[in-house]
Design a protein around this motif. Structure first.
Motif, PDB file in Angstrom:
ATOM      1  N   GLU A   2       0.845  -1.187   0.000  1.00 39.59           N
ATOM      2  CA  GLU A   2       0.000   0.000   0.000  1.00 39.59           C
ATOM      3  C   GLU A   2       0.887   1.247   0.000  1.00 39.59           C
ATOM      4  OE1 GLU A   2      -3.292   2.370   2.751  1.00 39.59           O
ATOM      5  OE2 GLU A   2      -2.502   0.421   3.403  1.00 39.59           O
ATOM      6  N   THR A   3       0.623   2.150  -0.926  1.00 38.14           N
ATOM      7  CA  THR A   3       1.386   3.381  -1.004  1.00 38.14           C
ATOM      8  C   THR A   3       0.647   4.486  -0.260  1.00 38.14           C
ATOM      9  OG1 THR A   3       2.297   2.757  -3.163  1.00 38.14           O
ATOM     10  CG2 THR A   3       2.401   5.085  -2.555  1.00 38.14           C
ATOM     11  N   LYS A   4       1.233   4.986   0.832  1.00 35.83           N
ATOM     12  CA  LYS A   4       0.607   6.036   1.626  1.00 35.83           C
ATOM     13  C   LYS A   4       0.842   7.399   0.972  1.00 35.83           C
ATOM     14  CE  LYS A   4       1.652   3.630   5.983  1.00 35.83           C
ATOM     15  NZ  LYS A   4       2.364   3.735   7.280  1.00 35.83           N
ATOM     16  N   LYS A 156       1.280   8.909  -8.127  1.00 34.93           N
ATOM     17  CA  LYS A 156       0.393   7.802  -7.738  1.00 34.93           C
ATOM     18  C   LYS A 156      -0.013   6.992  -8.961  1.00 34.93           C
ATOM     19  CE  LYS A 156      -3.631   6.796  -4.864  1.00 34.93           C
ATOM     20  NZ  LYS A 156      -4.695   7.376  -3.999  1.00 34.93           N
ATOM     21  N   GLY A 161       1.398   1.136  -5.242  1.00 28.90           N
ATOM     22  CA  GLY A 161       1.678  -0.275  -5.002  1.00 28.90           C
ATOM     23  C   GLY A 161       3.125  -0.665  -5.202  1.00 28.90           C
TER      24      GLY A 161
END
Length: 341
Positions: A2-4, A156, A161
């Motif tokens: 998960e990319t914050k 993004k 990911g």
């Protein structure tokens, strides 16, 4: 993964710094484009950057710092380098310097005994790097070869990911990557154009600066000293064609609904935006440079668009960097005007 998405608060910057310390990859803002950061002293972390971007391993990475002191253990700070840093840092100038023996990973340098170094003007990023306590690598935060990202949303799109986090500090201001000057050559040599011009450099160094950006691409067996010298860069999947504003009337006569136009406001006033896809490059060289990559990325995601026509700019100041990126994005394709066809 998960990319914050992190904001530009003090707490978020601390989180980003800790991620870098733990060997993760974090996208960060600069005044030029968004970068992809990892601990430059950690080979495993650097490898993650190459994987995330799909970047060739012989394409060197820029080493990015939050303070000049962070460079001293790694590179030789020459007299010319100090002069340039005093005037242009923090800012849009990358300097190639000799590395100190055994102090910089060959993954970062592409196997060369030189390193490209930069201190960006963005305060959020400089604070993040200082908190991390190490220099970070900082290539543009996009899939290798594609237009560079000028917003966190662009990052993004390419990196969700694939990396741990993105620090969002809003749109970038310059829009094209930093000037790269090689101080390890016989004479200072520009390897990539940007906001800092040849004249700017010569004024500070009081000597001739060579502009090598018009040279042909490097041969396959030669390692580039700087990004953008060897491999395909800045190019969307759609066909891109440059046009001279003098050919604007001719171009309007051949445009179809599957074409998009990127131009300054003065030209776009002459078309019906409801019928013709268009993207404003604003007014003047600085705004055009700021808006170029965003427009290319936007139309690259529009399925109805097959070809993107983009206005070329006067080849002066940052316009030279703009035309350099546009030339690479288009592969040199130029609309010749109806009289020339």
């Amino acid at each position: 993964m998960e990319t914050k998405t992190l904001n530009n608060s003090t707490k978020a910057i601390e989180v980003a710094a800790k991620l870098l310390q733990s060997g993760e990859v974090v996208a960060f803002p600069t005044e030029t484009v968004y970068g992809l950061g990892a601990d430059a002293t950690n080979d495993e972390a650097v490898k993650k950057v190459f994987v995330a971007k799909g970047r060739p391993s012989d394409n060197p990475l820029i080493m990015t710092v939050g303070a000049i002191e962070q460079l001293q253990p790694y590179v030789e700070l020459t007299a010319q380098a100090k002069e340039l840093m005093t005037v242009f840092w923090p800012g849009s100038l990358t300097i190639i310097l000799p590395i100190k023996t055994g102090m910089v990973s060959m993954l970062v340098t592409g196997g060369l005994e030189t390193a490209a170094v930069r201190m960006p003007a963005n305060q959020v990023t400089r604070q993040m790097i200082r908190l991390a306590g190490v220099p970070i690598v900082g290539p543009s935060a996009n899939t290798s070869g594609k237009p560079s990202p000028t917003t966190a949303a662009h990052v993004k799109h390419d990196m969700a990911g694939k990396i741990a986090a993105i620090v969002d500090d809003g749109p970038t201001q310059v829009g094209v990557e930093s000037t790269v000057v090689d101080l390890t050559a016989k004479r200072p040599t520009i390897l990539r154009t940007g906001a800092v011009s040849q004249g700017d450099l010569e004024q500070v160094l009081k000597t001739e600066v060579i502009d090598a950006t018009s040279q042909k691409a490097l041969p396959a067996d030669q390692v580039p000293k700087a990004p953008g010298m060897k491999y395909r860069h800045y190019a969307p999947d759609k066909e891109v064609v440059m046009f001279d504003p003098l050919d604007w009337q001719d171009l309007q006569r051949v445009l179809t609904t599957s074409d998009a136009v990127m131009a300054e406001d003065a030209l776009l006033m002459g078309i019906d935006a409801r019928k013709q896809a268009s993207w404003s490059l604003g007014t003047g060289l600085e705004q055009a440079s700021e808006n170029l990559f965003a427009g290319l990325r936007y139309f690259d995601d529009q399925s109805v668009i097959k070809r993107i026509y983009v206005e070329s700019m006067p080849d002066m100041g940052i316009g030279k960097a703009y035309n350099n990126r546009l030339g690479k994005a288009s592969g040199g394709r130029l609309f010749q005007g109806l009289d020339s066809e």
